[in-house]
Design an enzyme around this catalytic site. Structure first.
Site, PDB file in Angstrom:
ATOM      1  N   CYS A 119     -33.154  -1.766 -52.307  1.00  0.00           N
ATOM      2  CA  CYS A 119     -34.351  -1.522 -51.478  1.00  0.00           C
ATOM      3  C   CYS A 119     -35.531  -1.099 -52.367  1.00  0.00           C
ATOM      4  CB  CYS A 119     -34.036  -0.435 -50.453  1.00  0.00           C
ATOM      5  SG  CYS A 119     -35.446  -0.073 -49.386  1.00  0.00           S
ATOM      6  N   CYS A 171     -37.302   6.418 -51.485  1.00  0.00           N
ATOM      7  CA  CYS A 171     -36.840   7.605 -50.760  1.00  0.00           C
ATOM      8  C   CYS A 171     -35.904   8.410 -51.681  1.00  0.00           C
ATOM      9  CB  CYS A 171     -36.116   7.200 -49.487  1.00  0.00           C
ATOM     10  SG  CYS A 171     -37.050   5.974 -48.537  1.00  0.00           S
ATOM     11  N   CYS A 186     -31.966   8.530 -51.208  1.00  0.00           N
ATOM     12  CA  CYS A 186     -31.195   7.333 -50.829  1.00  0.00           C
ATOM     13  C   CYS A 186     -30.537   6.608 -52.006  1.00  0.00           C
ATOM     14  CB  CYS A 186     -32.109   6.375 -50.068  1.00  0.00           C
ATOM     15  SG  CYS A 186     -31.196   4.983 -49.388  1.00  0.00           S
ATOM     16  N   CYS A 244     -24.433   0.933 -34.650  1.00  0.00           N
ATOM     17  CA  CYS A 244     -25.716   1.087 -35.342  1.00  0.00           C
ATOM     18  C   CYS A 244     -25.667   0.319 -36.655  1.00  0.00           C
ATOM     19  CB  CYS A 244     -25.963   2.557 -35.669  1.00  0.00           C
ATOM     20  SG  CYS A 244     -25.766   3.653 -34.256  1.00  0.00           S
ATOM     21  N   CYS A 250     -27.937  -0.642 -31.904  1.00  0.00           N
ATOM     22  CA  CYS A 250     -29.030   0.058 -32.576  1.00  0.00           C
ATOM     23  C   CYS A 250     -29.214  -0.598 -33.931  1.00  0.00           C
ATOM     24  CB  CYS A 250     -28.698   1.536 -32.748  1.00  0.00           C
ATOM     25  SG  CYS A 250     -30.042   2.440 -33.569  1.00  0.00           S
ATOM     26  N   CYS A 259     -34.801   5.987 -31.625  1.00  0.00           N
ATOM     27  CA  CYS A 259     -33.905   6.922 -32.299  1.00  0.00           C
ATOM     28  C   CYS A 259     -34.672   7.393 -33.532  1.00  0.00           C
ATOM     29  CB  CYS A 259     -32.612   6.206 -32.703  1.00  0.00           C
ATOM     30  SG  CYS A 259     -31.527   7.186 -33.766  1.00  0.00           S
ATOM     31  N   ARG A 307     -28.025  14.038 -32.448  1.00  0.00           N
ATOM     32  CA  ARG A 307     -26.845  13.573 -33.193  1.00  0.00           C
ATOM     33  C   ARG A 307     -26.616  14.408 -34.450  1.00  0.00           C
ATOM     34  NH1 ARG A 307     -27.740   8.118 -34.241  1.00  0.00           N
ATOM     35  NH2 ARG A 307     -27.479   7.970 -32.004  1.00  0.00           N
TER      36      ARG A 307
END
Ligand code: SAM
Ligand code: DTB
Ligand code: SF4
Length: 340
Positions: free
Chosen positions: A51, A55, A58, A95, A126, A186, A264
């Site tokens: 990616c 971040c 991550c 998800c 999701c 979400c 969650r």
């Protein structure tokens, strides 16, 4: 539902004596949800690693040195096989995450096929695919996508220290597109990234003052991953790891400020004691990720969760959610979400 919370009010909730905070959170929880029911969601990484975003938490960022190999988008049939396994294990929501800054238009036909296939199995769908254009959000809505996950991750003040390749405003814009398309939202974030209490206040404040509360609010505890900026930081300064009681307080404040949302208890359960998880359920968490893997990190696993549920007398949430009812009778999920 109140969307006019002030930072001072939220800070005052965090400051309550722990017993009082938990009592208020548990009372709010009971007013809106069955306190012994917990939703089971299963995660699948349908496109892992590589990616371009940076971040700091991550493992899938090209800027991290985590050893996670980049893959292509999974084959539709393989995704549906995984979804069937999750359904058979009792999961209510499937998800799917992709390590993208945003999906490319050429990816959309396969994504649409996946949404339709999983939905046809009777599970809620999701997706979390990064930023969306209004047209992409509309395509996902048309395919029947139930939820879109897009986290704000931290406080507005801290955002730029964690991620430099996009802004919080970019994130909020995608949430607007998702809402406008009629898909349930979400959105949550991560605690335990070395932030201050004031950052946690700002994080909850941002979510609780959105024009409409997210229907699902994932609260992740940072999973420190070697080779990521934050994983390395925690290895050097282990005391920066969030205290369990402060984590439970964050869950409780999310519950009180967003009473109808599913809160969650997301990543990080692996390193939490059963007692801490039990406190999170008491504080109003009513959803978890099941299965032995999150996206790239390990998760508790079905056997451990079955044992935990048995000890605590919890049961898996089943049954029709408002969204499905909404679609069946032709009213929009947004109308139902605001019917308070
Ligand atoms: N690329 C998409 C995006 O960022 O929106 C989807 C996948 S991304 C991995 C989904 C969310 O997982 C992030 O927003 C973050 O809140 C959470 N997450 C990622 N790595 C994590 C970690 N090491 N610990 C806790 N939560 C994490
Ligand atoms: C969310 O808030 N947490 C999930 C899901 N949304 C996509 C992801 C957790 C990822 C944990 C780290 C990993 O597995 O790499
Ligand atoms: Fe990419 Fe999402 Fe990981 Fe950020 S959190 S690096 S956007 S996969």
């Amino acid at each position: 539902m109140r969307t006019d919370w002030t930072r001072d009010e939220i800070a005052a909730l965090f400051d309550l004596p722990f017993t009082e905070l938990l009592f208020q959170a548990a009372t709010t929880h009971r007013a809106h949800h069955a306190p012994d029911e917990v939703q089971l969601c299963t995660l699948l990484s349908i496109k892992t690693g590589g990616c371009p975003e940076d971040c700091g938490y991550c493992s899938q960022s090209v800027h991290a040195d985590s050893g996670v190999a980049a893959t292509k988008l999974m084959d539709v049939r393989a995704v549906l096989q995984s979804a069937a396994q999750a359904r058979d294990a009792g999961s209510q929501r499937f998800c799917m995450g992709a390590a993208w800054r945003n999906p490319k238009d050429r990816d959309m036909p396969a994504i649409v096929e996946i949404v339709k296939g999983v939905r046809a199995m009777g599970m809620e769908t999701c997706m979390t695919l990064g930023m969306l254009t209004p047209a992409q959000a509309a395509m996902l809505a048309e395919a029947g996508l139930d939820y879109y996950n897009h986290n704000i991750d931290t406080s507005p003040e801290r955002y730029g220290e964690i991620i430099s390749t996009r802004t919080l405003e970019d994130r909020l814009e995608t949430l607007d597109h998702v809402r406008a398309a009629g898909i349930n939202v979400c959105s949550g974030g991560i605690v335990g990234m070395g932030e201050t209490r004031a950052d946690r206040v700002g994080f909850i404040h941002t979510l609780a003052t959105l024009p409409r509360h997210p229907e699902s609010v994932p609260i992740n505890a940072l999973v420190p991953i070697k080779g990521t900026v934050l994983g390395n930081m925690l290895a050097d300064t282990p005391l920066a790891r969030i205290d369990d009681i402060e984590f439970v307080r964050t869950v409780a404040v999310a519950r009180i400020t967003m009473p109808q949302s599913m809160v969650r208890l997301s990543a990080g359960r692996e390193s939490m004691s059963e007692a801490t998880q039990a406190l999170c359920f008491l504080a109003g968490a009513n959803s978890i990720f099941t299965g032995d893997r999150l996206l790239t990190a390990a998760n508790a696993g079905d056997d451990a969760d079955a044992a935990l549920f048995a000890r605590l007398g919890l049961k898996a949430l089943t049954g029709e959610e408002p969204l499905r009812a909404a679609r069946a009778c032709g009213s929009s999920p947004a109308e139902l979400a605001t019917a308070d």
